[in-house]
Design a protein around this motif. Structure first.
Motif, PDB file in Angstrom:
ATOM      1  N   ILE A   1       1.028  -1.271  -0.140  1.00 43.38           N
ATOM      2  CA  ILE A   1       0.097  -0.039   0.094  1.00 43.38           C
ATOM      3  C   ILE A   1       0.838   1.177   0.016  1.00 43.38           C
ATOM      4  N   TYR A   2       0.459   2.379  -0.668  1.00 45.55           N
ATOM      5  CA  TYR A   2       1.155   3.656  -0.382  1.00 45.55           C
ATOM      6  C   TYR A   2       0.269   4.698  -0.582  1.00 45.55           C
ATOM      7  N   SER A   3       0.866   5.942   0.088  1.00 51.05           N
ATOM      8  CA  SER A   3       0.179   7.204  -0.162  1.00 51.05           C
ATOM      9  C   SER A   3       0.180   7.562  -1.564  1.00 51.05           C
ATOM     10  N   ASN A   4      -1.013   8.195  -1.975  1.00 52.86           N
ATOM     11  CA  ASN A   4      -1.513   8.869  -3.282  1.00 52.86           C
ATOM     12  C   ASN A   4      -0.871  10.177  -3.292  1.00 52.86           C
ATOM     13  N   THR A   5       0.513  10.150  -3.241  1.00 54.84           N
ATOM     14  CA  THR A   5       1.019  11.328  -3.315  1.00 54.84           C
ATOM     15  C   THR A   5       2.506  11.091  -4.129  1.00 54.84           C
ATOM     16  N   ASP A   6       3.274  12.193  -4.337  1.00 57.91           N
ATOM     17  CA  ASP A   6       4.708  11.998  -5.010  1.00 57.91           C
ATOM     18  C   ASP A   6       5.553  11.001  -4.478  1.00 57.91           C
ATOM     19  N   TYR A   7       5.461  11.184  -3.036  1.00 58.72           N
ATOM     20  CA  TYR A   7       6.287  10.292  -2.220  1.00 58.72           C
ATOM     21  C   TYR A   7       5.913   8.905  -2.274  1.00 58.72           C
ATOM     22  N   GLY A   8       4.594   8.488  -2.205  1.00 57.48           N
ATOM     23  CA  GLY A   8       3.960   7.452  -2.020  1.00 57.48           C
ATOM     24  C   GLY A   8       4.259   6.666  -3.438  1.00 57.48           C
ATOM     25  N   ARG A   9       3.676   7.316  -4.484  1.00 53.59           N
ATOM     26  CA  ARG A   9       3.575   6.732  -5.771  1.00 53.59           C
ATOM     27  C   ARG A   9       5.181   6.315  -6.768  1.00 53.59           C
ATOM     28  N   ASN A  10       5.944   7.520  -6.398  1.00 55.70           N
ATOM     29  CA  ASN A  10       7.497   7.268  -6.868  1.00 55.70           C
ATOM     30  C   ASN A  10       8.087   6.117  -5.877  1.00 55.70           C
ATOM     31  N   GLY A  11       7.771   6.200  -4.631  1.00 60.94           N
ATOM     32  CA  GLY A  11       8.418   5.081  -3.853  1.00 60.94           C
ATOM     33  C   GLY A  11       7.853   3.811  -4.025  1.00 60.94           C
ATOM     34  N   MET A  12       6.986   3.768  -3.887  1.00 61.57           N
ATOM     35  CA  MET A  12       6.138   2.204  -4.478  1.00 61.57           C
ATOM     36  C   MET A  12       6.630   1.756  -5.699  1.00 61.57           C
ATOM     37  N   ALA A  13       6.606   2.573  -7.000  1.00 56.63           N
ATOM     38  CA  ALA A  13       7.369   2.200  -8.015  1.00 56.63           C
ATOM     39  C   ALA A  13       8.730   1.673  -7.907  1.00 56.63           C
ATOM     40  N   SER A  14       9.439   2.306  -7.130  1.00 54.44           N
ATOM     41  CA  SER A  14      10.940   1.981  -6.859  1.00 54.44           C
ATOM     42  C   SER A  14      10.905   0.687  -6.149  1.00 54.44           C
ATOM     43  N   PHE A  15      10.199   0.458  -5.072  1.00 54.25           N
ATOM     44  CA  PHE A  15       9.945  -0.731  -4.278  1.00 54.25           C
ATOM     45  C   PHE A  15       9.683  -1.894  -5.101  1.00 54.25           C
ATOM     46  N   LEU A  16       8.506  -1.688  -6.066  1.00 50.94           N
ATOM     47  CA  LEU A  16       8.132  -2.791  -6.770  1.00 50.94           C
ATOM     48  C   LEU A  16       9.203  -3.329  -7.850  1.00 50.94           C
ATOM     49  N   GLU A  17       9.984  -2.310  -8.196  1.00 54.14           N
ATOM     50  CA  GLU A  17      11.029  -2.671  -9.333  1.00 54.14           C
ATOM     51  C   GLU A  17      11.959  -3.415  -8.593  1.00 54.14           C
ATOM     52  N   ALA A  18      12.348  -3.095  -7.192  1.00 54.72           N
ATOM     53  CA  ALA A  18      13.363  -3.666  -6.582  1.00 54.72           C
ATOM     54  C   ALA A  18      12.874  -5.046  -6.020  1.00 54.72           C
ATOM     55  N   ALA A  19      11.633  -4.871  -5.499  1.00 57.93           N
ATOM     56  CA  ALA A  19      11.120  -6.542  -5.142  1.00 57.93           C
ATOM     57  C   ALA A  19      11.049  -7.509  -6.168  1.00 57.93           C
ATOM     58  N   HIS A  20      10.770  -7.170  -7.448  1.00 55.79           N
ATOM     59  CA  HIS A  20      10.616  -8.085  -8.548  1.00 55.79           C
ATOM     60  C   HIS A  20      12.227  -8.923  -8.765  1.00 55.79           C
ATOM     61  N   LYS A  21      13.154  -7.721  -8.660  1.00 62.75           N
ATOM     62  CA  LYS A  21      14.450  -8.361  -8.512  1.00 62.75           C
ATOM     63  C   LYS A  21      15.054  -9.327  -7.615  1.00 62.75           C
ATOM     64  N   GLU A  22      14.361  -9.224  -6.277  1.00 63.26           N
ATOM     65  CA  GLU A  22      14.451  -9.952  -5.409  1.00 63.26           C
ATOM     66  C   GLU A  22      13.650 -11.270  -5.441  1.00 63.26           C
ATOM     67  N   GLY A  23      12.727 -11.465  -6.568  1.00 58.24           N
ATOM     68  CA  GLY A  23      12.054 -12.659  -6.476  1.00 58.24           C
ATOM     69  C   GLY A  23      10.580 -12.548  -5.682  1.00 58.24           C
ATOM     70  N   ILE A  24      10.231 -11.328  -5.261  1.00 58.98           N
ATOM     71  CA  ILE A  24       9.130 -11.200  -4.412  1.00 58.98           C
ATOM     72  C   ILE A  24       7.784 -11.045  -5.187  1.00 58.98           C
ATOM     73  N   CYS A  25       6.874 -11.675  -4.746  1.00 61.52           N
ATOM     74  CA  CYS A  25       5.485 -11.372  -5.329  1.00 61.52           C
ATOM     75  C   CYS A  25       4.481 -10.685  -4.662  1.00 61.52           C
ATOM     76  N   VAL A  26       3.719  -9.642  -5.406  1.00 63.39           N
ATOM     77  CA  VAL A  26       2.830  -8.770  -4.796  1.00 63.39           C
ATOM     78  C   VAL A  26       1.290  -9.148  -5.130  1.00 63.39           C
ATOM     79  N   GLU A  27       0.693  -9.467  -4.224  1.00 65.22           N
ATOM     80  CA  GLU A  27      -0.735  -9.893  -4.025  1.00 65.22           C
ATOM     81  C   GLU A  27      -1.483  -8.808  -4.640  1.00 65.22           C
ATOM     82  N   TYR A  28      -1.342  -7.498  -3.916  1.00 66.68           N
ATOM     83  CA  TYR A  28      -2.088  -6.290  -4.492  1.00 66.68           C
ATOM     84  C   TYR A  28      -1.113  -5.359  -4.073  1.00 66.68           C
TER      85      TYR A  28
END
Length: 531
Positions: free
Chosen positions: A231-258
């Motif tokens: 989950i993330y804040s619908n702000t520049d902080y949240g949107r950009n932060g979550m986009a970076s996290f999802l990219e990093a998580a994918h590289k680590e083999g982490i799957c995201v349910e939602y």
């Protein structure tokens, strides 16, 4: 992208015309053409100010919200104003800026013989107010400014500390950029602000979310969790932060349910996100949110508690005291700005006198709210008259938390960074003595140029910026532990240091408490779903 840039440019021009249009008149003085620049509109007064040879600006969210006004446009609109309770955490940050400036003014090594002043404004966490503040800091407060030949060199500050989040900092930076006014933020972490083409004069003492996202992904992977919610804040902080996290998580083999976003002013959306968390099969929830947003989500979850969830928190909320009052969030883990010590600041915070408080409307409101009394002779039925026995030491609020300085140290370092840049620009070392010029006629662009090169250590904390205006990234890993007292405590259990060799950046050196109270890694490790 071109259309978007054009639209942003038109919006900026529109804001400029509304807030800071100047009337220009000319006359002959001593045979030369003199130009008067007249500020149009109402000047915004700072919450705190002090005169000096060189002025540093400050932008903090001292209050919680902006007063909503409906404009008829038959008269000139009034500038946006702030209302609501005083944010004691932000007030502490503003006081940290004042403390640092007073400390520098008493120094015999840094800017000797020079008095720094300050103008600190309340943005009330509003982009429109922050924008208005930016123009105010760019132009000064004098209604008529005679400059001799042009209106380009007005009451410009040497640099500005702020803002306390990414979205207002983006707006301020776009205004400051063309004038080479440096903005040094203590709490704006969006990786987007590292783009020097868009934000050439932006610096920060807090690490970019690019590193935080990598740290959070490595934290999740370290404990073997590969099936998570996000989950993330619908702000520049949240949107950009979550986009970076999802990219990093994918590289680590982490799957995201939602992945779900929300904002504090959207109660229906908050309820939807809470229901998604309750129905989900993933136990672990990564939250890239601001503290204010997280507070409202936890309040909603508290209405109808979900099954136990292991919270993984970003630095935006993991050290905030308000979310810790929800017992079901015990065991949360996250990354936080490193804990630090600022000698003398604790005493400075707690020795506010009633006379000093009475001289400031912000401090008056803070004092009356904190002690539920009135400093005014006209009393309401709900409040008693403050009698002088009020003592800040007795309060347990963010303002009086003097044992753990995290973001406060980011403010402290930002002030010193600007001071060092001014020092290099106006001072010279001759025969083992330092001579500083007090004239304000030097090229103010020098401060911006010198800020890029600062490299110093203050109270054991190194300060420098890379080519993107970012510091070296390092974090504490923290855990919300509930001892026998039943009150959740924030405990540092490890660290993340991006400067260390690959594979050695992350380390846990203390036991953790998990959502079920176990002092060991959760047994309910989940893996990617095949569905």
């Amino acid at each position: 992208m071109e259309n978007s840039s054009l639209l942003n440019g038109l919006r900026l021009a529109h804001i400029w015309l509304i807030f800071v249009a100047f009337g220009v008149s000319d006359r002959v003085k001593n045979g030369a053409l003199a130009i008067n620049c007249t500020l149009q509109g109402t000047a915004r007064m700072p919450a705190f100010s002090m005169d000096g040879e060189f002025i540093i600006g400050g932008v903090f969210s001292l209050r919680y919200k902006e007063i909503t006004k409906i404009h008829s446009y038959t008269i000139v609109p009034e500038p946006p104003t702030c209302t609501g309770s005083v944010n004691s955490r932000e007030l502490r940050l503003a006081r940290a800026m004042i403390f640092a400036i007073e400390e520098i003014n008493n120094s015999t090594e840094l800017l000797p013989g020079i008095k720094l002043g300050y103008k600190i404004y309340d943005s009330c966490a509003s982009v429109s107010v922050a924008t208005h503040v930016a123009f105010q800091l760019s132009n000064g407060e004098d209604p008529v400014i005679q400059t001799g030949h042009n209106c380009s060199n007005l009451g410009v500050v040497m640099g500005v500390i702020g803002a306390s989040s990414s979205t207002p900092s983006i707006g301020i930076s776009r205004i400051f950029g063309p004038f080479n006014i440096p903005l040094v933020s203590h709490f704006a972490t969006c990786a987007c602000l590292s783009d020097k083409q868009q934000f050439p004069t932006f610096f920060r003492t807090i690490p970019s979310d690019h590193y935080q996202a990598d740290a959070l992904a490595k934290l999740v992977k370290h404990f073997g969790w590969t099936w998570i919610g996000a989950i993330y804040s619908n702000t520049d902080y949240g949107r950009n932060g979550m986009a970076s996290f999802l990219e990093a998580a994918h590289k680590e083999g982490i799957c995201v349910e939602y992945t779900e976003s929300f904002y504090r002013t959207e109660p229906q959306k908050i309820q939807i996100v809470a229901d998604v968390i309750r129905r989900s099969t993933s136990i672990v929830v990564v939250a890239f949110t601001a503290a204010g947003d997280m507070k409202f989500l936890l309040e909603e979850l508290n209405q109808q508690p979900s099954p136990p969830r292991q919270w993984i928190g970003s630095e935006g909320w993991i050290t905030d005291l308000q979310p810790m009052r929800f017992s079901f969030s015990a065991g949360a883990i996250g990354v936080a700005i490193q804990q630090s010590v600022i000698p003398g600041f604790g005493d400075f915070l707690l020795r506010l006198s009633t006379s000093e408080v009475a001289a400031s409307s912000v401090l008056t409101d803070f004092w009356e709210e904190a002690f539920n009394c009135s400093l005014k002779k006209t009393l309401s039925k709900e409040k008693r008259l403050c009698d002088g026995t009020e003592d800040l030491v007795t309060l347990k609020i963010p303002f009086t938390e003097t044992s753990k300085f995290r973001i406060t140290n980011m403010v402290y370092k930002a002030v010193y960074a600007i001071a060092h840049a001014i020092h290099t620009a106006v001072c010279q070392e001759t025969n083992f003595t330092t001579t500083c010029i007090k004239q304000k006629t030097f090229d103010k662009n020098q401060v911006f140029t010198e800020l890029k090169r600062v490299n110093f250590t203050q109270n054991g904390y190194h300060v420098s910026f890379d080519a993107n205006g970012d510091p070296v990234a390092s974090y504490d890993v923290v855990n919300w532990q509930k001892p026998e007292s039943g009150i959740i405590e924030l405990v540092t259990v490890g660290y993340y240091d991006a400067s260390l060799p690959k594979g050695q950046e992350f380390r846990i050196y203390k036991n953790l408490t998990w959502l079920d109270g176990d002092m060991q890694v959760m047994k309910r490790v989940q893996h990617c779903s095949s569905s």
